[in-house]
Design a protein around this motif. Structure first.
Motif, PDB file in Angstrom:
ATOM      1  N   THR A  81     -75.675 -90.877 -41.688  1.00  0.00           N
ATOM      2  CA  THR A  81     -74.419 -91.379 -41.143  1.00  0.00           C
ATOM      3  C   THR A  81     -74.154 -92.755 -41.721  1.00  0.00           C
ATOM      4  OG1 THR A  81     -75.544 -92.316 -39.212  1.00  0.00           O
ATOM      5  CG2 THR A  81     -74.599 -90.123 -38.953  1.00  0.00           C
ATOM      6  N   LEU A  82     -72.949 -93.223 -41.519  1.00  0.00           N
ATOM      7  CA  LEU A  82     -72.588 -94.570 -41.926  1.00  0.00           C
ATOM      8  C   LEU A  82     -72.634 -95.465 -40.710  1.00  0.00           C
ATOM      9  CD1 LEU A  82     -69.555 -93.815 -44.261  1.00  0.00           C
ATOM     10  CD2 LEU A  82     -71.901 -94.315 -44.924  1.00  0.00           C
ATOM     11  N   GLY A  83     -73.126 -96.681 -40.888  1.00  0.00           N
ATOM     12  CA  GLY A  83     -73.195 -97.634 -39.794  1.00  0.00           C
ATOM     13  C   GLY A  83     -72.619 -98.967 -40.220  1.00  0.00           C
ATOM     14  N   PHE A  84     -72.007 -99.660 -39.284  1.00  0.00           N
ATOM     15  CA  PHE A  84     -71.495-100.995 -39.551  1.00  0.00           C
ATOM     16  C   PHE A  84     -71.725-101.847 -38.325  1.00  0.00           C
ATOM     17  CE2 PHE A  84     -68.105 -98.731 -37.541  1.00  0.00           C
ATOM     18  CZ  PHE A  84     -67.461 -99.658 -36.753  1.00  0.00           C
ATOM     19  N   ASP A  85     -71.713-103.147 -38.530  1.00  0.00           N
ATOM     20  CA  ASP A  85     -71.933-104.088 -37.441  1.00  0.00           C
ATOM     21  C   ASP A  85     -70.574-104.470 -36.863  1.00  0.00           C
ATOM     22  OD1 ASP A  85     -72.692-106.093 -35.715  1.00  0.00           O
ATOM     23  OD2 ASP A  85     -73.900-107.180 -37.169  1.00  0.00           O
ATOM     24  N   PRO A  86     -70.237-103.991 -35.654  1.00  0.00           N
ATOM     25  CA  PRO A  86     -68.913-104.239 -35.101  1.00  0.00           C
ATOM     26  C   PRO A  86     -68.753-105.638 -34.493  1.00  0.00           C
ATOM     27  CG  PRO A  86     -70.208-102.984 -33.544  1.00  0.00           C
ATOM     28  CD  PRO A  86     -71.061-103.161 -34.776  1.00  0.00           C
ATOM     29  N   GLN A  87     -69.828-106.391 -34.412  1.00  0.00           N
ATOM     30  CA  GLN A  87     -69.770-107.693 -33.757  1.00  0.00           C
ATOM     31  C   GLN A  87     -69.156-108.731 -34.681  1.00  0.00           C
ATOM     32  OE1 GLN A  87     -73.778-108.541 -32.609  1.00  0.00           O
ATOM     33  NE2 GLN A  87     -74.065-106.534 -31.740  1.00  0.00           N
ATOM     34  N   LEU A 110     -84.337-101.101 -40.612  1.00  0.00           N
ATOM     35  CA  LEU A 110     -84.663 -99.999 -39.709  1.00  0.00           C
ATOM     36  C   LEU A 110     -83.662 -99.979 -38.569  1.00  0.00           C
ATOM     37  CD1 LEU A 110     -88.541-100.415 -39.331  1.00  0.00           C
ATOM     38  CD2 LEU A 110     -87.297 -98.960 -40.952  1.00  0.00           C
ATOM     39  N   PHE A 111     -83.448 -98.790 -38.002  1.00  0.00           N
ATOM     40  CA  PHE A 111     -82.587 -98.703 -36.824  1.00  0.00           C
ATOM     41  C   PHE A 111     -83.250 -97.837 -35.770  1.00  0.00           C
ATOM     42  CE2 PHE A 111     -81.271 -95.174 -39.476  1.00  0.00           C
ATOM     43  CZ  PHE A 111     -80.976 -94.148 -38.597  1.00  0.00           C
ATOM     44  N   TRP A 112     -82.867 -98.090 -34.506  1.00  0.00           N
ATOM     45  CA  TRP A 112     -83.426 -97.381 -33.362  1.00  0.00           C
ATOM     46  C   TRP A 112     -82.429 -97.421 -32.221  1.00  0.00           C
ATOM     47  CZ3 TRP A 112     -84.579-102.210 -34.970  1.00  0.00           C
ATOM     48  CH2 TRP A 112     -84.492-103.246 -34.046  1.00  0.00           C
ATOM     49  N   ARG A 113     -82.642 -96.569 -31.242  1.00  0.00           N
ATOM     50  CA  ARG A 113     -81.772 -96.544 -30.054  1.00  0.00           C
ATOM     51  C   ARG A 113     -82.186 -97.681 -29.117  1.00  0.00           C
ATOM     52  NH1 ARG A 113     -78.513 -92.340 -29.999  1.00  0.00           N
ATOM     53  NH2 ARG A 113     -79.098 -90.449 -31.105  1.00  0.00           N
ATOM     54  N   PRO A 114     -81.209 -98.386 -28.544  1.00  0.00           N
ATOM     55  CA  PRO A 114     -81.546 -99.492 -27.645  1.00  0.00           C
ATOM     56  C   PRO A 114     -82.277 -99.009 -26.397  1.00  0.00           C
ATOM     57  CG  PRO A 114     -79.152 -99.294 -27.934  1.00  0.00           C
ATOM     58  CD  PRO A 114     -79.785 -98.217 -28.718  1.00  0.00           C
ATOM     59  N   SER A 115     -83.329 -99.717 -26.042  1.00  0.00           N
ATOM     60  CA  SER A 115     -84.084 -99.447 -24.812  1.00  0.00           C
ATOM     61  C   SER A 115     -84.804-100.732 -24.421  1.00  0.00           C
ATOM     62  CB  SER A 115     -85.092 -98.306 -25.030  1.00  0.00           C
ATOM     63  OG  SER A 115     -86.058 -98.676 -25.984  1.00  0.00           O
ATOM     64  N   GLY A 116     -85.454-100.730 -23.298  1.00  0.00           N
ATOM     65  CA  GLY A 116     -86.188-101.914 -22.852  1.00  0.00           C
ATOM     66  C   GLY A 116     -85.269-103.104 -22.719  1.00  0.00           C
ATOM     67  N   ALA A 117     -85.644-104.224 -23.322  1.00  0.00           N
ATOM     68  CA  ALA A 117     -84.846-105.456 -23.244  1.00  0.00           C
ATOM     69  C   ALA A 117     -83.472-105.295 -23.885  1.00  0.00           C
ATOM     70  CB  ALA A 117     -85.599-106.605 -23.921  1.00  0.00           C
ATOM     71  N   LEU A 118     -83.295-104.284 -24.722  1.00  0.00           N
ATOM     72  CA  LEU A 118     -82.018-104.069 -25.407  1.00  0.00           C
ATOM     73  C   LEU A 118     -81.209-102.923 -24.808  1.00  0.00           C
ATOM     74  CD1 LEU A 118     -83.311-104.480 -29.063  1.00  0.00           C
ATOM     75  CD2 LEU A 118     -82.275-106.205 -27.598  1.00  0.00           C
ATOM     76  N   ALA A 119     -81.640-102.393 -23.684  1.00  0.00           N
ATOM     77  CA  ALA A 119     -80.985-101.229 -23.080  1.00  0.00           C
ATOM     78  C   ALA A 119     -79.518-101.489 -22.720  1.00  0.00           C
ATOM     79  CB  ALA A 119     -81.751-100.765 -21.847  1.00  0.00           C
ATOM     80  N   PHE A 137     -77.249-102.906 -24.478  1.00  0.00           N
ATOM     81  CA  PHE A 137     -76.345-102.939 -25.616  1.00  0.00           C
ATOM     82  C   PHE A 137     -75.508-101.670 -25.664  1.00  0.00           C
ATOM     83  CE2 PHE A 137     -78.963-106.383 -26.624  1.00  0.00           C
ATOM     84  CZ  PHE A 137     -78.367-107.127 -27.618  1.00  0.00           C
ATOM     85  N   LYS A 138     -74.228-101.808 -26.001  1.00  0.00           N
ATOM     86  CA  LYS A 138     -73.325-100.659 -26.010  1.00  0.00           C
ATOM     87  C   LYS A 138     -73.390 -99.869 -27.311  1.00  0.00           C
ATOM     88  CE  LYS A 138     -69.362-103.256 -27.665  1.00  0.00           C
ATOM     89  NZ  LYS A 138     -69.241-104.645 -27.477  1.00  0.00           N
TER      90      LYS A 138
END
Length: 176
Positions: free
Chosen positions: A42-48, A75-84, A86-87
């Protein structure tokens, strides 16, 4: 009498037709890669507006855990823990340290193997801690990575610790 020669219509030139055909083929190839290839791409971009990796605008995300990981990899991963909270569907950061590397955090500087990789703790207040609370002097354990963003406001491993290799969803490759 001055008569101007008619200007040819560029839309029918062979060069323009080849360009349209090349664009069509590129579009078809992109669709094939995005929807039918394994692993999923997939393609990803930083929306911030405050980008963690300011030189990265668009990345190709390959949804397969990498066999080897090196400093500088994305690297990329799904947010969890302290980053849960994040939208975003995925978090994307750069590897700054791998298992066996030595991490020292002191006086607002993060050093890995003696090299400063990031400075400052502007987000410490959001964790209700002081910058000195994040001090450490240790070796990165097996199966863990120290992840950073280069923007000063990046929420990265200096705050929430190491990324476990089992959380990694895949590698990213910078397109532009």
């Amino acid at each position: 009498m001055n008569s101007a020669a008619p200007v040819p219509d560029d839309s029918s030139t062979p060069c323009n037709e080849r360009g349209k055909f090349a664009a069509f083929l590129l579009g078809v190839l992109l669709l094939v890669v995005l929807f039918w290839s394994k692993p999923i791409v997939t393609l990803g971009f930083d929306p911030q507006s405050e980008r963690c990796l300011p030189d990265l605008h668009l990345a190709l995300l390959v949804h397969e855990a990498p066999q080897t990981v090196r400093d500088g990899d994305l690297l990329f991963w799904r947010p969890s823990g302290a980053l849960a909270g994040f939208k975003e569907q995925f978090i994307l950061k750069q590897v700054a340290g791998v298992p066996g590397d030595h991490v020292t955090i002191r006086d607002g500087k993060v050093e890995i193997n003696g090299k400063v990789v990031v400075q400052g703790f502007p987000l410490a207040r959001f964790y209700h801690r002081s910058a000195n609370d994040f001090n450490r002097d240790e070796t990165i354990p097996p199966g863990e990575f120290f992840m950073v963003g280069v923007h000063p406001l990046s929420n990265d491993s200096r705050y929430w610790g190491y990324l476990d290799a089992h959380q990694v969803a895949g590698s990213a490759y910078e397109l532009f």
